[in-house]
Design a protein around this motif. Structure first.
Motif, mmCIF file in Angstrom:
data_model
loop_
_atom_site.group_PDB
_atom_site.id
_atom_site.type_symbol
_atom_site.label_atom_id
_atom_site.label_comp_id
_atom_site.label_asym_id
_atom_site.label_seq_id
_atom_site.Cartn_x
_atom_site.Cartn_y
_atom_site.Cartn_z
ATOM 1 N N GLN A 27 9.176 -5.181 9.223
ATOM 2 C CA GLN A 27 9.585 -6.383 10.055
ATOM 3 C C GLN A 27 8.942 -7.502 9.521
ATOM 4 N N LEU A 28 7.753 -7.372 8.909
ATOM 5 C CA LEU A 28 7.066 -8.324 8.370
ATOM 6 C C LEU A 28 7.642 -8.678 7.031
ATOM 7 N N LEU A 29 8.115 -7.815 6.291
ATOM 8 C CA LEU A 29 8.852 -8.083 4.955
ATOM 9 C C LEU A 29 10.325 -8.729 5.351
ATOM 10 N N VAL A 30 10.857 -8.270 6.183
ATOM 11 C CA VAL A 30 12.250 -9.194 6.631
ATOM 12 C C VAL A 30 11.851 -10.506 6.862
ATOM 13 N N ALA A 31 11.072 -10.596 7.838
ATOM 14 C CA ALA A 31 10.444 -12.013 8.093
ATOM 15 C C ALA A 31 10.088 -13.119 6.861
ATOM 16 N N ALA A 32 9.394 -12.268 6.049
ATOM 17 C CA ALA A 32 8.910 -13.055 4.959
ATOM 18 C C ALA A 32 10.095 -13.382 3.987
ATOM 19 N N ARG A 33 11.021 -12.474 4.040
ATOM 20 C CA ARG A 33 12.359 -12.795 3.069
ATOM 21 C C ARG A 33 12.966 -14.050 3.647
ATOM 22 N N GLN A 34 13.385 -13.822 4.993
ATOM 23 C CA GLN A 34 13.963 -14.929 5.832
ATOM 24 C C GLN A 34 13.446 -16.221 5.698
ATOM 25 N N VAL A 84 6.441 3.981 5.001
ATOM 26 C CA VAL A 84 6.128 2.640 5.428
ATOM 27 C C VAL A 84 6.778 2.510 7.084
ATOM 28 N N GLY A 85 6.206 1.988 7.711
ATOM 29 C CA GLY A 85 6.285 1.782 9.363
ATOM 30 C C GLY A 85 7.189 0.592 9.568
ATOM 31 N N GLN A 86 7.470 0.514 10.699
ATOM 32 C CA GLN A 86 8.499 -0.514 11.376
ATOM 33 C C GLN A 86 7.669 -1.897 11.315
ATOM 34 N N PRO A 125 0.809 -1.122 -0.203
ATOM 35 C CA PRO A 125 0.097 -0.128 0.124
ATOM 36 C C PRO A 125 0.931 1.285 0.011
ATOM 37 N N SER A 126 0.165 2.570 -0.305
ATOM 38 C CA SER A 126 1.071 3.654 -0.413
ATOM 39 C C SER A 126 1.419 4.050 1.097
ATOM 40 N N HIS A 127 0.637 3.567 2.097
ATOM 41 C CA HIS A 127 1.078 3.819 3.429
ATOM 42 C C HIS A 127 1.009 2.420 4.208
ATOM 43 N N GLY A 128 2.261 2.025 4.521
ATOM 44 C CA GLY A 128 2.177 0.927 5.385
ATOM 45 C C GLY A 128 2.273 1.223 6.795
ATOM 46 N N THR A 129 1.324 0.875 7.514
ATOM 47 C CA THR A 129 1.176 1.180 9.141
ATOM 48 C C THR A 129 0.860 0.075 9.733
ATOM 49 N N THR A 130 0.961 -0.041 11.067
ATOM 50 C CA THR A 130 0.744 -0.907 11.975
ATOM 51 C C THR A 130 -0.675 -1.419 11.742
ATOM 52 N N VAL A 131 -1.722 -0.509 11.228
ATOM 53 C CA VAL A 131 -3.170 -0.839 11.150
ATOM 54 C C VAL A 131 -3.147 -1.927 9.563
ATOM 55 N N THR A 132 -2.357 -1.583 8.737
ATOM 56 C CA THR A 132 -2.462 -2.306 7.490
ATOM 57 C C THR A 132 -1.418 -3.678 7.745
ATOM 58 N N VAL A 162 12.989 2.883 -0.116
ATOM 59 C CA VAL A 162 14.332 2.842 0.013
ATOM 60 C C VAL A 162 14.866 3.649 1.223
ATOM 61 N N GLU A 163 14.740 4.874 1.113
ATOM 62 C CA GLU A 163 15.137 5.728 2.160
ATOM 63 C C GLU A 163 14.788 5.217 3.653
ATOM 64 N N ARG A 164 13.676 4.712 3.833
ATOM 65 C CA ARG A 164 13.154 4.159 5.109
ATOM 66 C C ARG A 164 13.991 2.950 5.489
ATOM 67 N N ALA A 165 14.358 2.131 4.465
ATOM 68 C CA ALA A 165 14.717 0.847 4.946
ATOM 69 C C ALA A 165 16.387 1.083 5.028
ATOM 70 N N LYS A 166 16.976 2.293 4.536
ATOM 71 C CA LYS A 166 18.122 2.639 4.578
ATOM 72 C C LYS A 166 18.159 3.377 5.926
ATOM 73 N N ALA A 167 17.251 3.989 6.364
ATOM 74 C CA ALA A 167 17.363 4.764 7.738
ATOM 75 C C ALA A 167 17.148 3.700 8.770
ATOM 76 N N CYS A 168 16.598 2.524 8.652
ATOM 77 C CA CYS A 168 16.525 1.557 9.531
ATOM 78 C C CYS A 168 17.532 0.417 9.526
ATOM 79 N N MET A 169 18.443 0.715 8.644
ATOM 80 C CA MET A 169 19.556 -0.457 8.343
ATOM 81 C C MET A 169 19.036 -1.629 7.826
ATOM 82 N N LEU A 170 18.068 -1.738 7.181
ATOM 83 C CA LEU A 170 17.348 -2.833 6.760
ATOM 84 C C LEU A 170 17.515 -3.207 5.378
#
Length: 105
Positions: free
Chosen positions: A57-64, A51-53, A16-23, A83-91
Motif C-alpha cells: 500500500q505504501l509503494l502504491v501511494a508513493a508511486r501515485q 512483502v505484506g499488504q 527489506p527482505s521481509h516487508g511487514t507492518t512493523v517495518t 512480483v508474485e505477491r504483487a500479482k496475487a494482490c492484483m497490484l
C-alpha cells in the motif's frame, strides 16, 4: 551486509527482505525523504523474500504521489517473491511493474 533501507550509490531505496507492518513505518519515512530529492525515485526490490499488504500500500501511494508531481518512479530488480505477491494482490499495474514485457507507466 546492507541495512534494510540503505540508499545505494545510485540513490535507490532498498526494500527489506521481509516487508511487514512493523517495518512499514520506517519505509514510509524513507519514502517521504526519497521523494524530496529531484529526479527518479528508485526502489530496489531485489532482496525481497516476503512483502505484506502495508508495504504494498505504501509503494502504491508513493508511486501515485510521484506521478502527481511528475517524478519518475520505478521498482528496480523486483525479486520473484515481490512480483508474485504483487500479482496475487492484483497490484502489478498500480506498482508500475513490467510483468508481461511491457513497461507500465
Amino acid at each position: 551486509m546492507p541495512k534494510p533501507y540503505d540508499q545505494a550509490e545510485d540513490r535507490a531505496l532498498r526494500l527489506p527482505s521481509h516487508g511487514t507492518t512493523v517495518t512499514a513505518e520506517d519505509l514510509r519515512v524513507r519514502l517521504v525523504l526519497c521523494s524530496d530529492f529531484d529526479g527518479e525515485m528508485l526502489i530496489d526490490g531485489s532482496q525481497v523474500e516476503s512483502v505484506g499488504q502495508a508495504v504494498l500500500q505504501l509503494l502504491v501511494a508513493a508511486r501515485q504521489e510521484a506521478i502527481t508531481h511528475d517524478q519518475p518512479f520505478a521498482i528496480t530488480n523486483p525479486s520473484s517473491a515481490f512480483v508474485e505477491r504483487a500479482k496475487a494482490c492484483m497490484l502489478s499495474a498500480a506498482l508500475g511493474l513490467d510483468i508481461q514485457g511491457e513497461s507500465v507507466q
